[in-house]
Design a protein around this motif. Structure first.
Motif, PDB file in Angstrom:
ATOM      1  N   TYR A 185      -7.822  51.361  -7.516  1.00 46.59           N
ATOM      2  CA  TYR A 185      -8.625  51.631  -6.328  1.00 46.59           C
ATOM      3  C   TYR A 185      -9.585  52.787  -6.604  1.00 46.59           C
ATOM      4  N   GLN A 243     -13.988  55.932  -2.995  1.00 48.13           N
ATOM      5  CA  GLN A 243     -15.066  55.332  -2.205  1.00 48.13           C
ATOM      6  C   GLN A 243     -15.754  54.283  -3.069  1.00 48.13           C
ATOM      7  N   CYS A 244     -16.262  53.227  -2.432  1.00 48.95           N
ATOM      8  CA  CYS A 244     -16.835  52.100  -3.178  1.00 48.95           C
ATOM      9  C   CYS A 244     -18.265  51.770  -2.767  1.00 48.95           C
ATOM     10  N   THR A 280     -10.888  48.012   2.108  1.00 53.22           N
ATOM     11  CA  THR A 280     -10.153  49.277   2.207  1.00 53.22           C
ATOM     12  C   THR A 280      -8.675  49.004   2.430  1.00 53.22           C
ATOM     13  N   THR A 281      -7.837  49.707   1.699  1.00 57.37           N
ATOM     14  CA  THR A 281      -6.386  49.584   1.828  1.00 57.37           C
ATOM     15  C   THR A 281      -5.812  50.910   2.302  1.00 57.37           C
ATOM     16  N   THR A 282      -4.964  50.856   3.331  1.00 52.89           N
ATOM     17  CA  THR A 282      -4.273  52.046   3.821  1.00 52.89           C
ATOM     18  C   THR A 282      -2.857  52.053   3.263  1.00 52.89           C
ATOM     19  N   SER A 312      -5.671  56.350   1.751  1.00 52.63           N
ATOM     20  CA  SER A 312      -6.356  55.060   1.709  1.00 52.63           C
ATOM     21  C   SER A 312      -7.313  55.055   0.525  1.00 52.63           C
ATOM     22  N   ALA A 313      -7.728  53.865   0.130  1.00 54.53           N
ATOM     23  CA  ALA A 313      -8.672  53.715  -0.977  1.00 54.53           C
ATOM     24  C   ALA A 313      -9.315  52.340  -0.867  1.00 54.53           C
ATOM     25  N   CYS A 314     -10.240  52.040  -1.769  1.00 58.15           N
ATOM     26  CA  CYS A 314     -10.977  50.787  -1.683  1.00 58.15           C
ATOM     27  C   CYS A 314     -11.059  50.126  -3.053  1.00 58.15           C
TER      28      CYS A 314
END
Length: 247
Positions: free
Chosen positions: A49, A52-53, A215-217, A171-173
């Motif tokens: 991840y 930011q993306c 986005t994944t939490t 979280s991340a993306c």
């Protein structure tokens, strides 16, 4: 060195000369697009991840390029088959160190002499890494030098990285490669440090754009298995001995 070279499906672009020691801004160490997230129990960095993306860049953290750079993400999977180098490239940036070197042997045969991250792995047959493929563009009189920030670990497949032990992302993306674009492979023969081996070179089956970003939490259990990592691409310098004359 030409402006661009293509070998085995990989394209390597010359971003121009580096004839003085470049000093990156202090902010480069903590830029959000340089932090990625991966499993904390892996012996090698597996970046699953990004923090930011939406943008890419951090170009101010590297020597100036002779081509135009962009902050818009490249969503074409062919980006994995592109890389750049600086030539003539004489010096690693300030507070960066040499982590790999490659040059042709003094006898002038077809064997490359390598060290550090460019030394061949002990496994006889593996997926060929693009960090090794580029050695095929070296002229007989040229030397390649790979640089990473001081105190970072180095891996020719993943780049320069340093674990941020106290960073636990909430979280991340990430971008997803469409299933129609699963990577394939073909065999390639190479001779490094006097030893001839057959390895497998990654190939791309299609060019459908990436899907996302999503986005994944992370829940409490996820956070126990993930860690933040400061990431920098390896900086590749290529030069001839004559490039140092008069410096």
């Amino acid at each position: 060195m030409p402006s661009a070279s293509t070998i085995s499906g990989y394209t390597y672009e010359n971003w121009g000369p580096v004839t003085t020691t470049f000093t990156p801004p202090a902010s480069c160490a903590t830029a959000s697009n340089k932090i990625e997230v991966g499993p904390s129990d892996s012996s090698r960095p597996i970046f699953r991840y990004g923090l930011q993306c939406e943008t890419v860049g951090g170009w101010e953290c590297y020597p100036s390029a002779t081509i135009e750079t962009t902050t818009t993400p490249d969503t074409n999977p062919t980006q994995f088959f592109k890389a750049h180098y600086y030539s003539p490239g004489l010096y690693c940036p300030a507070d960066w160190v040499t982590v790999g070197v490659a040059s042709w042997d003094g006898d002038g045969d077809k064997s490359l002499i390598t060290s550090g991250v460019l030394a061949p792995p002990t496994t006889a047959e593996i997926v060929q890494r693009d960090g090794e493929v580029f050695l095929g563009i070296l002229d007989k009189s040229e030397t390649a030098v790979i640089c990473c920030p001081r105190s970072y670990s180095a891996d020719v497949q993943y780049g320069c990285w340093s674990t941020i032990s106290d960073y636990k992302p909430s979280s991340a993306c990430n971008w997803e490669i469409p299933k129609v674009d699963w990577l394939g492979s073909s065999s390639i023969k190479t001779t490094i440090n006097g030893t001839a081996t057959t390895r497998y070179l990654q190939t791309l089956a299609g060019t459908s754009p990436f899907i996302g970003p999503a986005t994944t939490t992370f829940d409490a259990e996820d956070k126990k298995t993930l860690v933040g990592m400061a990431v920098n691409p390896m900086l590749t310098l290529i030069h001839k001995k004559a490039d140092f004359d008069g410096m």
